[in-house]
Design a protein around this motif. Structure first.
Motif, mmCIF file in Angstrom:
data_model
loop_
_atom_site.group_PDB
_atom_site.id
_atom_site.type_symbol
_atom_site.label_atom_id
_atom_site.label_comp_id
_atom_site.label_asym_id
_atom_site.label_seq_id
_atom_site.Cartn_x
_atom_site.Cartn_y
_atom_site.Cartn_z
ATOM 1 N N ALA A 111 0.853 -1.200 0.000
ATOM 2 C CA ALA A 111 0.000 0.000 0.000
ATOM 3 C C ALA A 111 0.884 1.243 0.000
ATOM 4 O O ALA A 111 1.089 1.892 1.032
ATOM 5 N N HIS A 112 1.406 1.561 -1.144
ATOM 6 C CA HIS A 112 2.306 2.712 -1.264
ATOM 7 C C HIS A 112 1.960 3.476 -2.533
ATOM 8 O O HIS A 112 1.690 2.873 -3.579
ATOM 9 N N SER A 113 1.976 4.788 -2.463
ATOM 10 C CA SER A 113 1.712 5.638 -3.630
ATOM 11 C C SER A 113 3.035 6.036 -4.266
ATOM 12 O O SER A 113 3.950 6.508 -3.572
ATOM 13 N N ASN A 114 3.138 5.851 -5.570
ATOM 14 C CA ASN A 114 4.345 6.230 -6.302
ATOM 15 C C ASN A 114 4.360 7.724 -6.569
ATOM 16 O O ASN A 114 3.315 8.389 -6.530
ATOM 17 N N PRO A 115 5.522 8.277 -6.888
ATOM 18 C CA PRO A 115 5.585 9.708 -7.251
ATOM 19 C C PRO A 115 4.852 9.957 -8.561
ATOM 20 O O PRO A 115 4.623 9.037 -9.351
ATOM 21 N N PRO A 116 4.474 11.208 -8.825
ATOM 22 C CA PRO A 116 3.711 11.508 -10.057
ATOM 23 C C PRO A 116 4.418 11.117 -11.348
ATOM 24 O O PRO A 116 3.769 10.845 -12.349
ATOM 25 N N SER A 117 5.744 11.079 -11.342
ATOM 26 C CA SER A 117 6.482 10.758 -12.565
ATOM 27 C C SER A 117 6.530 9.267 -12.863
ATOM 28 O O SER A 117 7.014 8.863 -13.921
ATOM 29 N N ALA A 118 6.050 8.430 -11.941
ATOM 30 C CA ALA A 118 6.114 6.979 -12.138
ATOM 31 C C ALA A 118 5.098 6.534 -13.182
ATOM 32 O O ALA A 118 4.134 7.226 -13.508
ATOM 33 N N ARG A 119 5.313 5.321 -13.693
ATOM 34 C CA ARG A 119 4.412 4.785 -14.708
ATOM 35 C C ARG A 119 3.041 4.461 -14.135
ATOM 36 O O ARG A 119 2.029 4.622 -14.815
ATOM 37 N N LYS A 122 0.195 3.558 -8.133
ATOM 38 C CA LYS A 122 0.284 2.740 -6.935
ATOM 39 C C LYS A 122 1.277 1.593 -7.136
ATOM 40 O O LYS A 122 1.480 1.105 -8.253
ATOM 41 N N ARG A 123 1.849 1.151 -6.009
ATOM 42 C CA ARG A 123 2.833 0.069 -6.084
ATOM 43 C C ARG A 123 2.187 -1.253 -6.458
ATOM 44 O O ARG A 123 2.813 -2.090 -7.127
ATOM 45 N N GLU A 163 -3.187 5.407 2.871
ATOM 46 C CA GLU A 163 -2.828 4.527 1.759
ATOM 47 C C GLU A 163 -3.747 3.309 1.759
ATOM 48 O O GLU A 163 -3.926 2.664 2.797
ATOM 49 N N THR A 164 -4.343 2.999 0.604
ATOM 50 C CA THR A 164 -5.264 1.866 0.504
ATOM 51 C C THR A 164 -4.927 1.006 -0.705
ATOM 52 O O THR A 164 -4.285 1.458 -1.656
ATOM 53 N N VAL A 165 -5.374 -0.247 -0.640
ATOM 54 C CA VAL A 165 -5.198 -1.227 -1.716
ATOM 55 C C VAL A 165 -6.570 -1.809 -2.033
ATOM 56 O O VAL A 165 -7.304 -2.179 -1.108
ATOM 57 N N PRO A 166 -6.959 -1.915 -3.302
ATOM 58 C CA PRO A 166 -8.254 -2.527 -3.630
ATOM 59 C C PRO A 166 -8.346 -3.957 -3.123
ATOM 60 O O PRO A 166 -7.371 -4.715 -3.155
ATOM 61 N N ASP A 167 -9.529 -4.339 -2.668
ATOM 62 C CA ASP A 167 -9.735 -5.690 -2.148
ATOM 63 C C ASP A 167 -9.481 -6.757 -3.198
ATOM 64 O O ASP A 167 -9.100 -7.890 -2.874
ATOM 65 N N ILE A 168 -9.669 -6.398 -4.474
ATOM 66 C CA ILE A 168 -9.489 -7.375 -5.541
ATOM 67 C C ILE A 168 -8.052 -7.871 -5.610
ATOM 68 O O ILE A 168 -7.780 -8.981 -6.072
ATOM 69 N N THR A 584 -6.272 6.935 -15.627
ATOM 70 C CA THR A 584 -6.378 5.483 -15.518
ATOM 71 C C THR A 584 -5.318 4.998 -14.538
ATOM 72 O O THR A 584 -4.624 5.786 -13.902
ATOM 73 N N ALA A 585 -5.175 3.689 -14.431
ATOM 74 C CA ALA A 585 -4.193 3.129 -13.511
ATOM 75 C C ALA A 585 -2.779 3.195 -14.044
ATOM 76 O O ALA A 585 -1.831 2.920 -13.312
ATOM 77 N N THR A 586 -2.604 3.537 -15.321
ATOM 78 C CA THR A 586 -1.279 3.593 -15.932
ATOM 79 C C THR A 586 -1.028 4.984 -16.477
ATOM 80 O O THR A 586 -1.764 5.455 -17.362
ATOM 81 N N LEU A 587 0.004 5.652 -15.945
ATOM 82 C CA LEU A 587 0.393 7.003 -16.367
ATOM 83 C C LEU A 587 -0.829 7.932 -16.402
ATOM 84 O O LEU A 587 -1.199 8.465 -17.454
ATOM 85 N N PRO A 588 -1.463 8.155 -15.260
ATOM 86 C CA PRO A 588 -2.707 8.948 -15.259
ATOM 87 C C PRO A 588 -2.509 10.417 -15.562
ATOM 88 O O PRO A 588 -3.487 11.108 -15.838
ATOM 89 N N LEU A 589 -1.281 10.927 -15.501
ATOM 90 C CA LEU A 589 -1.049 12.342 -15.765
ATOM 91 C C LEU A 589 -0.920 12.652 -17.255
ATOM 92 O O LEU A 589 -0.863 13.817 -17.637
ATOM 93 N N VAL A 590 -0.853 11.640 -18.087
ATOM 94 C CA VAL A 590 -0.786 11.867 -19.531
ATOM 95 C C VAL A 590 -2.112 12.465 -20.003
ATOM 96 O O VAL A 590 -3.184 11.976 -19.627
ATOM 97 N N PRO A 591 -2.099 13.516 -20.808
ATOM 98 C CA PRO A 591 -3.369 14.163 -21.214
ATOM 99 C C PRO A 591 -4.157 13.391 -22.263
ATOM 100 O O PRO A 591 -5.159 13.896 -22.742
ATOM 101 N N TYR A 592 -3.724 12.210 -22.647
ATOM 102 C CA TYR A 592 -4.435 11.408 -23.643
ATOM 103 C C TYR A 592 -5.004 10.156 -22.979
ATOM 104 O O TYR A 592 -4.346 9.513 -22.156
ATOM 105 N N LEU A 593 -6.234 9.809 -23.347
ATOM 106 C CA LEU A 593 -6.836 8.541 -22.956
ATOM 107 C C LEU A 593 -6.691 7.583 -24.133
ATOM 108 O O LEU A 593 -7.345 7.747 -25.167
#
Length: 885
Positions: A111-119, A122-123, A163-168, A584-593
């Motif tokens: 249960a750790h949050s990555n920095p904004p520059s990470a891919r 969440k860990r 810090e939280t982790v989805p139950d799934i 999304t869960a991958t690179l959420p700061l990118v301005p493209y979906l």
């Protein structure tokens, strides 16, 4: 086979799930009730034992928190370097772990949050990528970090869980190792300074490490570990076809909406489903003619549904006018045993709440009602609205009621009207149609006041003198509100129909454009422009190249660009077949979906939609439009791919035909003259002095003839190669056809002395714009072809002017050519057999003739029969020299 054995077959779904797990790495979670129970220590201890047995074990990241025993246990294991600068102690290097690719990787602090520059934000998402590549991962987790339990733990411990982790994640783990410790022993470890520094021990004892809190957390961790073991046992029974009896598990249906109460309902339902080990579905309902939700409301609902997905729920969206009927219909279809619904403190006098309506009609299905106060969404102050909307909402009722009042005063001065109130109904309807429901309500209120003050005695005051007038006013207000409601609903229906018509038109235009697009490049350009037009957003389309690497195909508008991070998100969407990028869960700061364009199991491309972070995710309407456009794009790209593959296969088949024909021609047209030359040369060498002069001359003539035949064959191959490669350049000059024809006939008669040629050139002698050498070669090839196939039959050549061209015909009186072969005779290596059955020529003469004529800007064709039902006529047309007759 015994019928009873059929029922004991393994569950196919369970076997498929087992096969899918075999292709990926294994996730093991060391679960504990609180910090300090020894999760990391136990993980390192087991990992060190495996490393001693030869397993490739690598530490990706371990947090010792200053505990000397844990640090000592980590010594001797290969450890990856951390990314410096991302945090005080560095961050986990995902790319280094993927490159190292060990058998077993230890990654602490799930249960750790990555920095904004990470891919990934969440860990646990980093660990999911590692597992997909086949790496086994061990990690550690405290029970309070499960997302469905975070609010409950906050109430128990009195401290928020950040810090939280989805139950799934816990549910999908291959193994859960419970690290347990009695609360009293854990408190003793804390007091001994083995968990926190001495300065923090007192604060911890007063807060999180109270005996009651630790006991409650221990119960939660034991329950979750037991649930996971039960799931594994059920999976094992299904995979092994072991008969039950199994409990017919509970099924929950949870009703969620955009209000603040839904989050609490989701959390309560998650805990209920976990306790019952039940499958649960979250249902989101919308009305077909309801108000269009605001961006804030839509975003709140989407966050609630995403949270439910993280808790392990299935999401279902439906549109219905009767919510209760829709809920019960889905409950019966999915064999639901319990329904979970929320009831807030907001009640109305004229409408029964959803919970009450369900309790009244539900029948034998259990209903759990979650009560509580609803967080009322903060409404934007009216003055913060945009000026045009504010002016429309307030100005239309004021203007319409004012104009109606003035009109009524004018008419009253001229005519005594009995039903003047009907005029104000027009103002209410006009306000509803132009500005919506709120404007209709305001117009009804203003109409009531204006009609009372201006037209009802006594005028000038808000009073009613006669009782019947009061009843008239009440009826007027009721009718005005009903009419306004109907008009507003009509307006909403018109707006929704307009949106649906716009969507349908966009899809129709897209289908038409795609149907007319030829080739993949045109399809890609059409996709970019049509996506941008339908969604009013910049679009990027990426497609795989021949090597399978994703490359930029089209941008619309073209003035934008994709940076390295955006390309990484696009490649992730293509590799994982899921959305990536914006929120999304991958690179959420990118301005493209980025969304993959899929056809079956094949990814044909990726479409990126540029979004602004202030706008939130696309609405349901936009999502449906995007899904429809992606499906049509997949069909078009698949069609372009199949067309390209078909063309390549056709070219390959033609190439194989040409290769086979070339090999056949070489085997005959080279071996035969070579055999003759070799035989004649051998005879001359061995028996030359014993032969007569005539015999030696015949052998030498045979060698010369066969060598000339070889030379012509090689020349023809060279000529056809020059034509097909584009190296041949015709030098067209004024050409006297009479001279050129005589030169070609003389050359042909030297090769075929028995050839009988009749030349006829119209007067005055026509001149053509042609290359004399190439034209002579064409005529020679036609005469050579006539000599081979027409035997001793006469051949005639005729040249004359025809319109703006010069026409040359070469006609023989041989057997002729079948109609189905008239077009094929100009193909390479196509040969018709002689009368004795042996193939004649190399099959290149007519192909060369056609290529030379085309290079000079002319045409050539054949027709048969030519005369008296026999023979073949070749017709050559060349441009006439300007200024010549």
């Amino acid at each position: 086979m015994n019928r009873q054995d059929d029922h004991r077959r393994p569950d196919p779904a369970a076997l498929l799930q087992l096969a899918a797990r075999e292709k990926r790495g294994k996730l093991t979670i060391f679960l504990g009730m609180a910090p300090g129970v020894g999760k990391t220590y136990a993980m390192l201890e087991r990992a060190k034992a495996l490393a001693a047995g030869g397993t490739d074990v690598v530490i990706g990241l371990i947090e010792t928190h200053g505990r000397s025993e844990t640090s000592a246990l980590a010594e001797g294991l290969d450890t990856l370097a951390r990314i410096e600068g991302a945090a005080p102690y560095g961050e986990f290097d995902l790319d280094a772990a993927l490159q190292r690719h060990p058998q077993l990787l230890l990654v602490d602090e799930l249960a750790h949050s990555n920095p904004p520059s990470a891919r990934h934000p969440k860990r646990y998402q980093d660990i999911a990528e590692l597992i997909d590549t086949g790496i086994d991962v061990w990690t550690a987790l405290n029970i309070q970090h499960l997302e469905s339990l975070s609010d409950l733990v906050s109430r128990i411990a009195g401290t928020p869980v950040r810090e939280t982790v989805p139950d799934i994640v816990l549910k999908k783990a291959d193994e859960v190792v419970l690290v347990d410790l009695p609360p009293a022993e854990l408190i003793e470890r804390l007091r001994a300074g083995k968990i926190y520094l001495p300065d923090n021990v007192g604060r911890a004892l007063e807060g999180f490490f109270r005996p009651a809190t630790l006991t409650a957390l221990r119960e939660l961790s034991l329950r979750r570990a037991a649930d996971r073991v039960d799931d594994q046992m059920v999976d094992f029974l299904k995979q092994s076809a072991i008969e039950g009896p199994w409990a017919t598990g509970e099924r929950l249906l949870v009703c969620a909406g955009p209000d603040g109460m839904s989050e609490k309902v989701i959390r309560e339902a998650s805990r209920l489903a976990s306790g019952l080990n039940a499958r649960w579905i979250v249902l989101s309902l919308t009305r077909p003619h309801g108000l269009t939700p605001s961006a804030e409301t839509h975003e709140r609902l989407e966050q609630t549904l995403r949270q439910a997905e993280r808790f392990g729920a299935e999401i279902c969206r439906e549109t219905a006018s009767d919510f209760v009927a829709a809920i019960l219909r889905l409950a019966r279809r999915e064999n639901i045993t319990q329904i979970v619904v929320g009831r807030s403190d907001r009640t109305t006098l004229w409408r029964r709440s959803l919970a009450d309506a369900l309790l009244h009609q539900v029948g034998d299905i259990g209903v759990h009602v979650v009560s509580g106060t609803t967080e009322r969404p903060r409404r934007r102050p009216l003055l913060r609205r945009t000026l045009p909307q504010w002016a429309l909402t307030i100005g239309v009722p004021l203007a319409s009621v004012g104009a109606t009042t003035a009109l009524g005063l004018g008419l009253s001065a001229l005519v005594a009207l009995q039903n003047l109130s009907m005029l104000f109904l027009a103002a209410v309807l006009l306000s509803a149609v132009l500005a919506g429901r709120f404007s209709a309500l305001l117009a009804a209120m203003l109409s009531f006041v204006a009609y009372n003050i201006v037209f009802i005695e006594p005028t000038g005051r808000l009073t009613v003198a006669r009782p019947e007038e009061l009843l008239s006013l009440a009826i007027f207000v009721a009718v005005a509100l009903a009419a306004g409601q109907l008009a507003a609903r009509l307006r909403l229906s018109m707006d929704r129909s307009r949106q649906q018509a716009h969507q349908a038109q966009a899809l129709l235009d897209f289908a038409r454009k795609l149907s007319g697009a030829f080739g993949r490049d045109q399809v890609i350009d059409t996709m970019a422009s049509q996506f941008s037009g339908a969604l009013a957003r910049p679009i990027a389309v990426l497609v795989p190249d021949d090597a399978g690497e994703l490359e930029l195909g089209a941008l619309w508008p073209p003035d934008q660009d994709l940076d390295t991070t955006a390309l990484t998100a696009a490649r992730w969407a293509a590799d994982k077949r899921e959305q990536a990028g914006f929120q999304t869960a991958t690179l959420p700061l990118v301005p493209y979906l980025f969304s993959p364009v899929r056809s079956g199991q094949r990814v044909l491309g990726v479409v990126g939609i540029r979004l602004n972070h202030g706008d939130g995710l696309p609405t349901d309407q936009d999502q449906r439009t995007i899904a429809a456009l992606l499906e049509q794009s997949a069909i078009a790209l698949d069609r372009a791919r199949l067309t390209r593959d078909s063309n390549q296969a056709s070219v390959a088949r033609e190439g194989q035909k040409v290769q086979a024909a070339l090999l056949s021609s070489l085997s005959h047209d080279l071996r035969t003259p070579l055999a003759s030359i070799t035989g004649a040369a051998s005879s001359l060498r061995q028996l030359g002095d014993r032969m007569s002069v005539e015999t030696r001359d015949d052998l030498l003539a045979s060698i010369e003839e066969e060598a000339g035949r070889l030379n012509r064959f090689v020349t023809n191959l060279f000529e056809i190669t020059r034509i097909e490669s584009g190296m041949l350049r015709a030098k067209c000059v004024p050409t006297d056809l009479g001279v050129t024809i005589k030169a070609a006939v003389g050359r042909a008669m030297r090769l075929h002395p028995r050839l009988n040629v009749d030349i006829s050139v119209a007067e005055p002698t026509p001149h053509a714009e042609a290359d004399p050498a190439l034209l002579e070669q064409v005529l020679f090839n036609l005469l050579d072809n006539a000599a081979k196939y027409a035997a001793d039959a006469p051949v005639s050549i005729f040249a004359r002017r025809e319109d703006n061209a010069v026409r040359i015909t070469v006609t023989d009186q041989g057997k002729g050519i079948p109609e189905q072969d008239l077009d094929r005779i100009f193909e390479k290596f196509y040969r018709r057999g002689k009368s004795d059955g042996r193939p004649a020529g190399t099959g290149l003469g007519l192909a060369i003739a056609r290529g030379l004529i085309l290079a000079m800007g002319g045409t050539i064709r054949a027709e048969s029969p030519a005369m008296r039902r026999r023979g073949t006529r070749f017709i050559v047309r060349l441009p006439q020299l300007e200024g010549r007759p």
